[in-house]
Design an enzyme around this catalytic site. Structure first.
Site, PDB file in Angstrom:
ATOM      1  CG  ASN A  12      -1.820   1.146   1.365  1.00 12.51           C
ATOM      2  OD1 ASN A  12      -1.402   2.276   1.136  1.00 12.51           O
ATOM      3  ND2 ASN A  12      -3.060   0.920   1.741  1.00 12.51           N
ATOM      4  CG  HIS A  15       0.785   6.219   4.904  1.00 12.31           C
ATOM      5  ND1 HIS A  15      -0.088   7.238   5.209  1.00 12.31           N
ATOM      6  CD2 HIS A  15       0.192   5.069   5.286  1.00 12.31           C
ATOM      7  CE1 HIS A  15      -1.165   6.726   5.790  1.00 12.31           C
ATOM      8  NE2 HIS A  15      -1.025   5.412   5.845  1.00 12.31           N
ATOM      9  CG  HIS A  48      -8.190   4.349   1.052  1.00 12.88           C
ATOM     10  ND1 HIS A  48      -8.355   4.249   2.410  1.00 12.88           N
ATOM     11  CD2 HIS A  48      -9.388   4.734   0.569  1.00 12.88           C
ATOM     12  CE1 HIS A  48      -9.608   4.554   2.728  1.00 12.88           C
ATOM     13  NE2 HIS A  48     -10.247   4.859   1.632  1.00 12.88           N
ATOM     14  NE  ARG A  50      -9.355   8.791   4.375  1.00 12.31           N
ATOM     15  CZ  ARG A  50      -9.674   7.976   5.388  1.00 12.31           C
ATOM     16  NH1 ARG A  50      -8.979   6.884   5.588  1.00 12.31           N
ATOM     17  NH2 ARG A  50     -10.664   8.258   6.186  1.00 12.31           N
ATOM     18  NE  ARG A  54      -7.472  11.577   5.640  1.00  5.97           N
ATOM     19  CZ  ARG A  54      -8.006  11.039   6.735  1.00  5.97           C
ATOM     20  NH1 ARG A  54      -7.299  10.204   7.470  1.00  5.97           N
ATOM     21  NH2 ARG A  54      -9.223  11.342   7.113  1.00  5.97           N
ATOM     22  CD  GLU A  75      -7.276   0.048   1.097  1.00  5.02           C
ATOM     23  OE1 GLU A  75      -7.540   1.048   1.789  1.00  5.02           O
ATOM     24  OE2 GLU A  75      -6.351  -0.708   1.338  1.00  5.02           O
ATOM     25  CB  THR A 106      -9.499   1.982   7.233  1.00  6.15           C
ATOM     26  OG1 THR A 106      -9.089   2.720   6.094  1.00  6.15           O
ATOM     27  CG2 THR A 106     -10.856   1.377   6.977  1.00  6.15           C
ATOM     28  CD  GLU A 156      -7.263  -6.165   2.999  1.00  4.12           C
ATOM     29  OE1 GLU A 156      -7.322  -6.087   1.755  1.00  4.12           O
ATOM     30  OE2 GLU A 156      -6.567  -5.411   3.696  1.00  4.12           O
ATOM     31  CG  HIS A 199      -5.569  -1.498   9.368  1.00  5.35           C
ATOM     32  ND1 HIS A 199      -5.151  -0.946  10.539  1.00  5.35           N
ATOM     33  CD2 HIS A 199      -6.016  -0.482   8.611  1.00  5.35           C
ATOM     34  CE1 HIS A 199      -5.353   0.356  10.489  1.00  5.35           C
ATOM     35  NE2 HIS A 199      -5.871   0.669   9.335  1.00  5.35           N
TER      36      HIS A 199
END
Ligand code: PXP
Length: 255
Positions: A12, A15, A48, A50, A54, A75, A106, A156, A199
């Protein structure tokens, strides 16, 4: 003959975009991170988009789809806006997640039991478009049964509570959470679902969960991108892969 299925690593890259957005501009580029992760052995990339943009932005998602040659796992929240973007992007998979504007990440699984009426046509649209739908849920038997009845091919399992308890040294809670994950993974497979998990995973928890033969894919972000500040991303992906392979070597064969 029964054997243990391979375990995929999805990286992922959200970040990387978080860091880029702290200054605006283009550096560091999440697409470059995705290409680096793939070259180091990642089996897919997760991002993801969003509602508040962000971290990942629309253009990142389009570039990821255009530039990576491994499956893209998109996502998103189950909103009309995201459905339109997903259908246009045509990723390999869409993972439906709950989203609240105020949350840092999340925080919990999607309540597919409470939202089954609205999710059913939503999932059907994605299924019809040939996009593999994954539902990010907690390892709760009711949620798992509903996921299967909604005709999502994949779930998931949210590993956040287990990972948090493990890192905090709350052994009894961690054991209880892990027992829930084991039971949930078994139930989901018995219901015909493909099982992923993610996660909060780090090298240790990724190694442990890799022992569960029902789990076919781990999606990992925050820890790996954070570690890449101290070791380069190539090394981090290889170390994560090695931790997963070690855990997997203890997995029982699936019948
Ligand atoms: N899987 C899903 C569905 C997520 O929402 C996230 C967080 O964006 C992850 C995996 C990765 O979690 P982490 O960044 O804690 O590794």
């Amino acid at each position: 003959m029964s054997k243990t299925p391979p375990l995929r690593l999805g990286v992922n890259v959200d970040h990387v975009a978080t860091l880029r957005n702290a200054r605006g501009g283009r550096h560091p580029d999440p697409v470059r991170a995705a290409l680096t992760a793939i070259a180091a052995g990642a089996d897919g990339i997760t991002a993801h988009l969003r509602e508040d943009r962000r971290h990942i932005r629309d253009d990142d998602m389009a570039r990821l789809k255009a530039e990576i040659d491994k499956p893209l796992n998109f996502e998103m929240a189950a909103t009309d806006e995201m459905l339109k973007i997903a259908l246009k992007t045509a990723p390999h998979a869409v993972c439906l997640v709950p989203e609240r504007r105020q949350e840092v990440t999340t925080e919990g699984g999607l309540d597919v039991v409470g939202q089954h009426n609205s999710l059913k046509p939503f999932i059907a649209r994605l299924n019809d478009a040939g996009i593999r739908v994954s539902l990010f849920i907690s390892a709760d038997p009711h949620q798992i049964e509903m996921a299967a009845s909604l005709r999502a091919p994949v779930i998931e399992i949210h590993t956040g509570a287990w990972c948090d308890a493990t890192v905090a040294g709350e052994t009894a809670k961690a054991e209880a959470e892990f027992a829930r994950i084991i039971t949930g993974a078994g139930l989901a497979r018995a219901a015909g679902l493909e099982v992923h998990a993610g996660h909060g995973l780090d090298y240790g928890t990724a190694e442990t969960i890799s022992k569960l033969p029902e789990i076919m894919e781990l999606n990992i972000g925050h820890f790996m991108i954070g570690e890449a500040l101290f070791a380069d991303l190539t090394e981090v992906v290889r170390t994560m892969r090695a931790a997963m392979d070690l855990g997997r070597s203890f997995a029982a064969p699936l019948s």
